[in-house]
Every structure is written in C-alpha cells, then in structure tokens.
Design a protein around this motif. Sequence first.
Motif, PDB file in Angstrom:
ATOM      1  N   ASP A 131      17.457  -3.756  -2.365  1.00  0.00           N
ATOM      2  CA  ASP A 131      16.880  -4.030  -3.540  1.00  0.00           C
ATOM      3  C   ASP A 131      15.715  -3.260  -3.497  1.00  0.00           C
ATOM      4  OD1 ASP A 131      15.020  -5.369  -2.005  1.00  0.00           O
ATOM      5  OD2 ASP A 131      16.340  -7.027  -2.336  1.00  0.00           O
ATOM      6  N   MET A 132      14.846  -3.235  -4.486  1.00  0.00           N
ATOM      7  CA  MET A 132      13.519  -2.663  -4.808  1.00  0.00           C
ATOM      8  C   MET A 132      12.519  -3.101  -3.726  1.00  0.00           C
ATOM      9  SD  MET A 132      13.333  -2.850  -9.041  1.00  0.00           S
ATOM     10  CE  MET A 132      11.623  -3.063  -8.864  1.00  0.00           C
ATOM     11  N   LEU A 133      12.370  -4.225  -3.371  1.00  0.00           N
ATOM     12  CA  LEU A 133      11.432  -4.768  -2.498  1.00  0.00           C
ATOM     13  C   LEU A 133      11.723  -4.197  -1.066  1.00  0.00           C
ATOM     14  CD1 LEU A 133      10.282  -8.176  -3.344  1.00  0.00           C
ATOM     15  CD2 LEU A 133       8.860  -6.006  -3.491  1.00  0.00           C
ATOM     16  N   TYR A 135       8.828   1.986  -6.891  1.00  0.00           N
ATOM     17  CA  TYR A 135       8.936   0.542  -7.262  1.00  0.00           C
ATOM     18  C   TYR A 135       8.598   0.488  -8.805  1.00  0.00           C
ATOM     19  CZ  TYR A 135       8.405  -4.232  -7.296  1.00  0.00           C
ATOM     20  OH  TYR A 135       8.437  -5.520  -7.788  1.00  0.00           O
ATOM     21  N   PRO A 165       5.617   5.110  -2.731  1.00  0.00           N
ATOM     22  CA  PRO A 165       6.613   4.100  -2.664  1.00  0.00           C
ATOM     23  C   PRO A 165       6.338   3.118  -4.033  1.00  0.00           C
ATOM     24  CG  PRO A 165       5.803   4.748  -0.311  1.00  0.00           C
ATOM     25  CD  PRO A 165       5.138   5.407  -1.381  1.00  0.00           C
ATOM     26  N   THR A 217       0.781  -1.301  -0.156  1.00  0.00           N
ATOM     27  CA  THR A 217      -0.098  -0.006  -0.050  1.00  0.00           C
ATOM     28  C   THR A 217       0.948   1.350   0.141  1.00  0.00           C
ATOM     29  OG1 THR A 217      -2.006   0.646   1.003  1.00  0.00           O
ATOM     30  CG2 THR A 217      -0.178   0.222   2.457  1.00  0.00           C
ATOM     31  N   GLN A 218       0.469   2.443  -0.049  1.00  0.00           N
ATOM     32  CA  GLN A 218       1.084   3.720  -0.097  1.00  0.00           C
ATOM     33  C   GLN A 218       1.581   3.751  -1.612  1.00  0.00           C
ATOM     34  OE1 GLN A 218       0.726   5.994   2.007  1.00  0.00           O
ATOM     35  NE2 GLN A 218       0.927   5.094   3.963  1.00  0.00           N
ATOM     36  N   GLU A 221      10.245   2.775   2.514  1.00  0.00           N
ATOM     37  CA  GLU A 221       9.402   4.143   2.057  1.00  0.00           C
ATOM     38  C   GLU A 221       7.682   3.761   2.438  1.00  0.00           C
ATOM     39  OE1 GLU A 221      10.101   5.027  -2.214  1.00  0.00           O
ATOM     40  OE2 GLU A 221      12.267   4.351  -1.648  1.00  0.00           O
ATOM     41  N   THR A 222       7.303   2.758   2.398  1.00  0.00           N
ATOM     42  CA  THR A 222       5.912   2.362   2.892  1.00  0.00           C
ATOM     43  C   THR A 222       6.010   2.853   4.501  1.00  0.00           C
ATOM     44  OG1 THR A 222       5.618   0.789   1.364  1.00  0.00           O
ATOM     45  CG2 THR A 222       4.122   0.809   3.252  1.00  0.00           C
ATOM     46  N   ARG A 230      11.187   1.952 -11.258  1.00  0.00           N
ATOM     47  CA  ARG A 230      12.255   1.260 -11.414  1.00  0.00           C
ATOM     48  C   ARG A 230      12.293  -0.096 -12.201  1.00  0.00           C
ATOM     49  NH1 ARG A 230      14.541   1.213  -5.168  1.00  0.00           N
ATOM     50  NH2 ARG A 230      16.509   0.524  -6.028  1.00  0.00           N
ATOM     51  N   ARG A 275      20.591   7.369   0.939  1.00  0.00           N
ATOM     52  CA  ARG A 275      21.569   6.477   0.008  1.00  0.00           C
ATOM     53  C   ARG A 275      23.228   6.866   0.049  1.00  0.00           C
ATOM     54  NH1 ARG A 275      18.280   7.305  -5.512  1.00  0.00           N
ATOM     55  NH2 ARG A 275      19.914   5.977  -6.574  1.00  0.00           N
ATOM     56  N   ASP A 282      13.424  -1.178  -0.510  1.00  0.00           N
ATOM     57  CA  ASP A 282      13.018   0.180  -0.636  1.00  0.00           C
ATOM     58  C   ASP A 282      11.473   0.413  -0.211  1.00  0.00           C
ATOM     59  OD1 ASP A 282      15.530   1.608  -0.664  1.00  0.00           O
ATOM     60  OD2 ASP A 282      15.652   1.315  -2.762  1.00  0.00           O
ATOM     61  N   LEU A 283      10.798  -0.590  -1.284  1.00  0.00           N
ATOM     62  CA  LEU A 283       9.436  -0.427  -0.826  1.00  0.00           C
ATOM     63  C   LEU A 283       9.046  -0.443   0.659  1.00  0.00           C
ATOM     64  CD1 LEU A 283       6.589  -0.073  -2.170  1.00  0.00           C
ATOM     65  CD2 LEU A 283       6.751  -2.422  -2.829  1.00  0.00           C
ATOM     66  N   MET A 299      21.631   9.475  -7.898  1.00  0.00           N
ATOM     67  CA  MET A 299      21.163  10.013  -6.860  1.00  0.00           C
ATOM     68  C   MET A 299      20.357  11.326  -7.094  1.00  0.00           C
ATOM     69  SD  MET A 299      23.642   8.613  -3.827  1.00  0.00           S
ATOM     70  CE  MET A 299      23.322  10.172  -2.997  1.00  0.00           C
TER      71      MET A 299
END
Lengths: 213, 213
Positions: free
Chosen positions: B82-84, A71, A67, A63-64, B90-91, A74, B74, B86-87, A83
Amino acid sequence: MAPSYKLLYFNFTGRGEPLRLLLAYGGIPFEDNRFEWDDWPKIKPTTPIGQVPVLEIDGVKYTQTTPLCRYLARVLKLDGKDMLEDLAIETAVEMLWDILKTAYERKFEPEEERKKQILDKLHGQMTVLLGKLDEDTKKNGYIALNRITWADLIFLCVYEDLQNFLAGEDPFKKYPNLENLKNKLLKNKNLQEYLLKRPSNTVNTAYDLKSDI
Amino acid sequence: MAPSYKLLYFNFTGRGEPLRLLLAYGGIPFEDNRFEWDDWPKIKPTTPIGQVPVLEIDGVKYTQTTPLCRYLARVLKLDGKDMLEDLAIETAVEMLWDILKTAYERKFEPEEERKKQILDKLHGQMTVLLGKLDEDTKKNGYIALNRITWADLIFLCVYEDLQNFLAGEDPFKKYPNLENLKNKLLKNKNLQEYLLKRPSNTVNTAYDLKSDI
C-alpha cells in the motif's frame, strides 16, 4: 476521515515547495510551518534524520521529498495508471531534480572558479534535459503524459527556482513549450490561491510565480 | 511473453548494479552490456539523455536508476502493498542514495582538503542514516519492512560500494544488524549465481560481495 498534514520546511521553495504545491493543488488543508535559516540548528534535532522537509501525516513524521511527492500524487490521482506511465512520470521528475541539484550545488559553492564550472555543467544539463522535456511537452501537452501528473507540479517548482538561480538569463526562453506549460498550470484556481497568499520567499526573491498569474 | 531486458552501464557497480541485482534476484534473463571507462565518449551520444544506466525494455530505452528500480520492483513484487509501505521503502532507498552520493562526491573530488571535508560529511551521514537503518533492521528483520523489498537490494549495492570507498575502515562494524542483513540476503541462490559469475569490477576491486558468499 481525511488525514491531517503538517509540513516543516525552511521559508523558501527548494525541496519543500513540491509538497506544498501538491497539497495546494489537491485542495488539501495543511499546516505550513516555515522557519528561517537561523532557526535551523534548533529545529534540526527535532527531525527524524536531521533533514527537512518533514511531513507529518496524522502525527507520524516522514521525510524525503520524492517518496512523499509520490505518496501525495497517489492520494491525488496524479500518478500513472500503470507501471510504464509511472516510469515516464518518475523519469521526468528525476531529470528535473538533476537540474535543480546542480543549481543548488552552484549556489552553495564558495569558490568563484568552481562556481563557473558548475554553471557550465548546469547549462549543459539544461540543453539536454530541458530540451528533451520541452519536446515531450510539445508532443503530449504535459511534461510526462498527455494529462497532468505530479511531474508537472515538480516542473513548476523547478521553473521558479531556476528563474531565481539564473536571474537575468531567462532560462526558459529556448523552451517555449515549457513556458506554455507553466502558464497553463498557473490557470489552476487552487494553485493560484496558494501562490497569492504564500509568504514571500526570504531566500530567493528575484522571481515569484505569482507574478505570472 | 515476458519482456526482454538489455542493460547498458559501465563495467562497475555504481548506479547500474541495483538494476543488475534486481534482475538477477528475480531470475530474469537480461543482456548485461558493460563497457569500460574509455569507451564512454563513444557510447554517451547513443543514450537518450547522455546518461547510463540505460535499460531497454522490449527495445524501448529507459534511463534513470530509481524509477527503473521501482519498475522492476513492481514486476518482482518487491514493492509495498500500500502507499505507506511504498513510502517506507522509498524513504530507506533515498537515505541509502544520500550516502552513496556523498561517497561518489568524495571519490571524484580532486582537492585533498575538500576530500577530507567530504569524508567528514560522509561519516556524519553514516552515523545518522546507517544508525537509523540499523535500528529499523533490528526491529523488522529487513531494511524497510518485515519482509524483503527492493530497498534491501539497494542496500546490498550500497554495502559493497561503501566497503570499496572506505576500504580499510570496515564501515559496517558499528551496524551489526545491517551486517547480518547482508549475510542473510547473500543466502539467496539467484543472487549467489549472479555474483559468482559477474565480471570482476574494473574500478573498485578492493571488495567484492562474492567473498561473503
């Protein structure tokens, strides 16, 4: 194997449309589960934190919006190469969210006097933030960098929502570079295909991007 | 050569403190330019889009807290691998912002009746969101992943602000894992050094993290 995506959101644009547009732009198949306002009390308890959009990636619910947009960006290589590029993209996105947040605040405000005050605030924000983004777009051709990024797709959503929230006042007439950007983005075949087939928006029907394709 | 950092923000926590905490945690020297509320009208026109915080990186001014936090994360390797990951980070951050946003909304609301409604909304959000974050922290030891990330430093800021906004009600007493996390994070020497020397907060003085060191 590519992951499977299921989106759960109201049958309108708002915070769900950026995810739909990103998936559509990338040509990624997804289940677009839309529900009506009246069904929300039934659906709310099935979500991880009582909020939508929920994006299920391979059966795991996330959720959200921001982010999740990052995702997908990417996945689709619509993010920055370093960056500072990501900083530029995300800053543009936050500016767009700031505007949209005020527009929603006005929509849900019950008192007329306050509604008026919020409209003044919205116009002030638009002058500064859309003014800046219009300048940047003139310079770069796109909203954040000199190539398409996820900020451009967020812009497209905010463009449509603002047209609806401010129906009648043509909110982008002072921002010709943003108007051009919208037209340029709408030349994308994947976006066209999605926009032409999406269900009509049950909440905001005054304006629909498909009218500009 | 390491970039130079100058921060411009009010002499209180709010949206500027996450950047200060990240820089302090990383042991990165920065100019901490604070100004009082009354000076805002003078300072506002000097900022890129009429907003603070502004972080100058090697003389270039950037604005918008979350993108800047991600940037610093960063630099400091406090982001995901990795992307998950970061997800997940950020969530958690967005959940914390959602709570803080409501707390600020209440602070600036002039009408008593509405203030009360916003407080109810805030309590509702805390139950769901802090409840979820407390559970996650119990499982992982940190708020988003099983190691420290920038979400933990955002949490520290939100912890302090909520203690001030809800002075007297001990908002974290139902969330022992978040309370422990705060204590664990405050063992960091760089954070301690910063917190012990920072000027006293001119807006919210009921509670200051340094009292927990």
